[in-house]
Write a protein that holds these residues in place. Structure first.
Motif, PDB file in Angstrom:
ATOM      1  N   ASP A   1      -6.880 -18.707  -6.261  1.00  0.00           N
ATOM      2  CA  ASP A   1      -7.618 -19.020  -5.580  1.00  0.00           C
ATOM      3  C   ASP A   1      -8.751 -18.285  -5.576  1.00  0.00           C
ATOM      4  OD1 ASP A   1      -7.041 -17.452  -3.953  1.00  0.00           O
ATOM      5  OD2 ASP A   1      -7.532 -18.391  -2.277  1.00  0.00           O
ATOM      6  N   HIS A   2      -8.636 -17.442  -6.836  1.00  0.00           N
ATOM      7  CA  HIS A   2      -9.956 -16.794  -7.449  1.00  0.00           C
ATOM      8  C   HIS A   2     -10.217 -15.499  -6.540  1.00  0.00           C
ATOM      9  CE1 HIS A   2     -11.610 -19.120 -10.467  1.00  0.00           C
ATOM     10  NE2 HIS A   2     -10.658 -19.500  -9.913  1.00  0.00           N
ATOM     11  N   THR A   3      -9.220 -15.409  -4.896  1.00  0.00           N
ATOM     12  CA  THR A   3      -8.901 -14.037  -3.827  1.00  0.00           C
ATOM     13  C   THR A   3      -8.050 -13.265  -4.520  1.00  0.00           C
ATOM     14  OG1 THR A   3      -8.396 -15.920  -2.698  1.00  0.00           O
ATOM     15  CG2 THR A   3     -10.415 -15.743  -2.787  1.00  0.00           C
ATOM     16  N   VAL A   4      -8.694 -11.876  -3.283  1.00  0.00           N
ATOM     17  CA  VAL A   4      -7.275 -11.067  -3.251  1.00  0.00           C
ATOM     18  C   VAL A   4      -7.543 -10.580  -2.350  1.00  0.00           C
ATOM     19  CG1 VAL A   4      -7.189  -8.569  -3.637  1.00  0.00           C
ATOM     20  CG2 VAL A   4      -7.977  -9.296  -5.666  1.00  0.00           C
ATOM     21  N   LYS A   5      -6.002 -10.546  -1.427  1.00  0.00           N
ATOM     22  CA  LYS A   5      -6.645 -10.445  -0.059  1.00  0.00           C
ATOM     23  C   LYS A   5      -6.179  -9.339   0.521  1.00  0.00           C
ATOM     24  CE  LYS A   5      -7.414 -15.201   1.794  1.00  0.00           C
ATOM     25  NZ  LYS A   5      -8.918 -15.669   1.530  1.00  0.00           N
ATOM     26  N   LEU A   6      -6.156  -8.553   1.704  1.00  0.00           N
ATOM     27  CA  LEU A   6      -5.762  -7.409   2.245  1.00  0.00           C
ATOM     28  C   LEU A   6      -5.379  -7.974   3.480  1.00  0.00           C
ATOM     29  CD1 LEU A   6      -5.315  -4.432   1.938  1.00  0.00           C
ATOM     30  CD2 LEU A   6      -7.640  -4.322   3.587  1.00  0.00           C
ATOM     31  N   TRP A   7      -3.934  -7.192   4.059  1.00  0.00           N
ATOM     32  CA  TRP A   7      -3.405  -8.109   4.725  1.00  0.00           C
ATOM     33  C   TRP A   7      -2.820  -6.720   5.836  1.00  0.00           C
ATOM     34  CZ3 TRP A   7      -2.988 -13.387   5.424  1.00  0.00           C
ATOM     35  CH2 TRP A   7      -3.524 -13.823   4.897  1.00  0.00           C
ATOM     36  N   ASP A   8      -2.397  -6.943   6.821  1.00  0.00           N
ATOM     37  CA  ASP A   8      -2.006  -6.073   7.869  1.00  0.00           C
ATOM     38  C   ASP A   8      -0.647  -6.449   8.469  1.00  0.00           C
ATOM     39  OD1 ASP A   8      -1.242  -3.687   9.723  1.00  0.00           O
ATOM     40  OD2 ASP A   8      -2.493  -3.160   9.929  1.00  0.00           O
ATOM     41  N   VAL A   9       0.874  -6.374   8.415  1.00  0.00           N
ATOM     42  CA  VAL A   9       1.195  -7.313   9.045  1.00  0.00           C
ATOM     43  C   VAL A   9       1.787  -6.979  10.649  1.00  0.00           C
ATOM     44  CG1 VAL A   9       2.965  -7.331   6.920  1.00  0.00           C
ATOM     45  CG2 VAL A   9       3.023  -5.709   8.651  1.00  0.00           C
ATOM     46  N   ARG A  10       1.053  -5.741  11.318  1.00  0.00           N
ATOM     47  CA  ARG A  10       1.087  -5.908  12.447  1.00  0.00           C
ATOM     48  C   ARG A  10      -0.084  -6.480  12.706  1.00  0.00           C
ATOM     49  NH1 ARG A  10       0.496   0.629  11.815  1.00  0.00           N
ATOM     50  NH2 ARG A  10      -1.148  -0.464  10.401  1.00  0.00           N
TER      51      ARG A  10
ATOM     52  N   SER B   1       1.248  -1.135   0.303  1.00  0.00           N
ATOM     53  CA  SER B   1      -0.009  -0.001  -0.277  1.00  0.00           C
ATOM     54  C   SER B   1       0.918   1.402  -0.188  1.00  0.00           C
ATOM     55  CB  SER B   1      -1.314   0.428   0.787  1.00  0.00           C
ATOM     56  OG  SER B   1      -1.364   1.193   1.486  1.00  0.00           O
ATOM     57  N   PRO B   2       0.219   1.932  -0.476  1.00  0.00           N
ATOM     58  CA  PRO B   2       1.311   3.275  -1.142  1.00  0.00           C
ATOM     59  C   PRO B   2       1.024   3.917   0.713  1.00  0.00           C
ATOM     60  CG  PRO B   2      -0.313   3.531  -2.728  1.00  0.00           C
ATOM     61  CD  PRO B   2      -0.608   2.474  -1.859  1.00  0.00           C
ATOM     62  N   ALA B   3      -0.458   4.285   1.118  1.00  0.00           N
ATOM     63  CA  ALA B   3      -0.934   4.984   2.584  1.00  0.00           C
ATOM     64  C   ALA B   3       0.156   4.118   3.697  1.00  0.00           C
ATOM     65  CB  ALA B   3      -2.294   4.879   2.575  1.00  0.00           C
ATOM     66  N   SER B   4       0.276   2.519   3.578  1.00  0.00           N
ATOM     67  CA  SER B   4       0.391   2.042   4.754  1.00  0.00           C
ATOM     68  C   SER B   4       1.295   1.317   4.555  1.00  0.00           C
ATOM     69  CB  SER B   4      -0.635   1.862   5.790  1.00  0.00           C
ATOM     70  OG  SER B   4      -0.164   1.140   6.346  1.00  0.00           O
ATOM     71  N   HIS B   5       3.092   1.229   4.863  1.00  0.00           N
ATOM     72  CA  HIS B   5       3.788   0.069   4.820  1.00  0.00           C
ATOM     73  C   HIS B   5       3.452  -0.503   5.944  1.00  0.00           C
ATOM     74  CE1 HIS B   5       5.999   3.432   3.352  1.00  0.00           C
ATOM     75  NE2 HIS B   5       6.317   4.340   4.470  1.00  0.00           N
ATOM     76  N   ASP B   6       3.015  -0.919   6.688  1.00  0.00           N
ATOM     77  CA  ASP B   6       2.037  -2.199   7.130  1.00  0.00           C
ATOM     78  C   ASP B   6       1.049  -3.543   6.237  1.00  0.00           C
ATOM     79  OD1 ASP B   6       4.317  -2.040   9.177  1.00  0.00           O
ATOM     80  OD2 ASP B   6       2.307  -0.873   9.482  1.00  0.00           O
ATOM     81  N   THR B   7       0.528  -2.818   5.931  1.00  0.00           N
ATOM     82  CA  THR B   7      -0.372  -2.735   4.346  1.00  0.00           C
ATOM     83  C   THR B   7      -0.044  -3.261   2.905  1.00  0.00           C
ATOM     84  OG1 THR B   7      -1.828  -1.370   5.744  1.00  0.00           O
ATOM     85  CG2 THR B   7      -2.922  -2.755   3.710  1.00  0.00           C
ATOM     86  N   TRP B   8      -0.703  -4.719   2.968  1.00  0.00           N
ATOM     87  CA  TRP B   8       0.063  -5.155   1.967  1.00  0.00           C
ATOM     88  C   TRP B   8      -2.155  -5.735   0.946  1.00  0.00           C
ATOM     89  CZ3 TRP B   8       4.749  -5.521  -0.197  1.00  0.00           C
ATOM     90  CH2 TRP B   8       5.751  -5.537  -0.064  1.00  0.00           C
ATOM     91  N   LEU B   9      -1.318  -5.995  -0.409  1.00  0.00           N
ATOM     92  CA  LEU B   9      -2.818  -7.261  -0.795  1.00  0.00           C
ATOM     93  C   LEU B   9      -1.782  -8.337  -2.013  1.00  0.00           C
ATOM     94  CD1 LEU B   9      -4.427  -4.697  -3.303  1.00  0.00           C
ATOM     95  CD2 LEU B   9      -5.251  -5.948  -1.348  1.00  0.00           C
ATOM     96  N   THR B  10      -2.414  -9.500  -1.711  1.00  0.00           N
ATOM     97  CA  THR B  10      -1.928 -10.488  -2.448  1.00  0.00           C
ATOM     98  C   THR B  10      -2.763 -11.074  -3.502  1.00  0.00           C
ATOM     99  OG1 THR B  10      -2.665 -12.312  -0.769  1.00  0.00           O
ATOM    100  CG2 THR B  10      -0.525 -11.243  -0.541  1.00  0.00           C
ATOM    101  N   GLY B  11      -2.544 -11.795  -4.405  1.00  0.00           N
ATOM    102  CA  GLY B  11      -3.724 -12.560  -5.623  1.00  0.00           C
ATOM    103  C   GLY B  11      -3.043 -14.054  -5.304  1.00  0.00           C
TER     104      GLY B  11
END
Length: 123
Positions: A81-90, A68-78
């Motif tokens: 399995d047809h899903t996109v997941k949003l993660w916060d490593v914290r 994420s350009p807004a939060s260094h702890d936030t990521w997307l993965t694809g």
């Protein structure tokens, strides 16, 4: 991870059980996020060469990741399995949000900040 000039190996991250298809440096350049055919996403400490966090939730090959350009702890993965997941490593190893895409996902991206979106709508 290796030095492109000397071709010497700097770090090896060995916990994935199958091929790793995506790896991205975190904004701090001290962490790497990787996704694999073993259906896991892993957050690594570059200096120690060790896993910090294992992110579970995909059910098929992980093929894409974006920070994420807004939060260094936030990521997307694809994933396939047809899903996109949003993660916060914290937040630990669970996805914050999961979206069904309806088809295998091979790339993901964040929109730039809301300011740019307002400018685009005015065009």
């Amino acid at each position: 991870m290796f030095d492109a000039n000397s071709r010497s190996v700097l770090r090896q991250f060995k916990l994935h059980k199958r091929a790793t298809r995506v790896a991205r440096f975190g904004a701090d350049k001290l962490h790497v996020l990787s996704g694999s055919d073993d259906v896991t996403v892993r957050w690594w400490d570059v200096s120690a060469g060790s896993q910090v966090l294992r992110l579970d939730g995909h059910r098929d090959y992980v093929r894409a990741a974006a920070a994420s350009p807004a939060s260094h702890d936030t990521w997307l993965t694809g994933s396939y399995d047809h899903t996109v997941k949003l993660w916060d490593v914290r937040a630990g190893g669970s996805a914050v949000l999961s979206l069904e895409h309806g088809a295998p996902v091979e790339d993901v991206a964040f929109f730039p900040s809301g300011e740019e979106m307002r400018e685009m709508r005015g065009v």
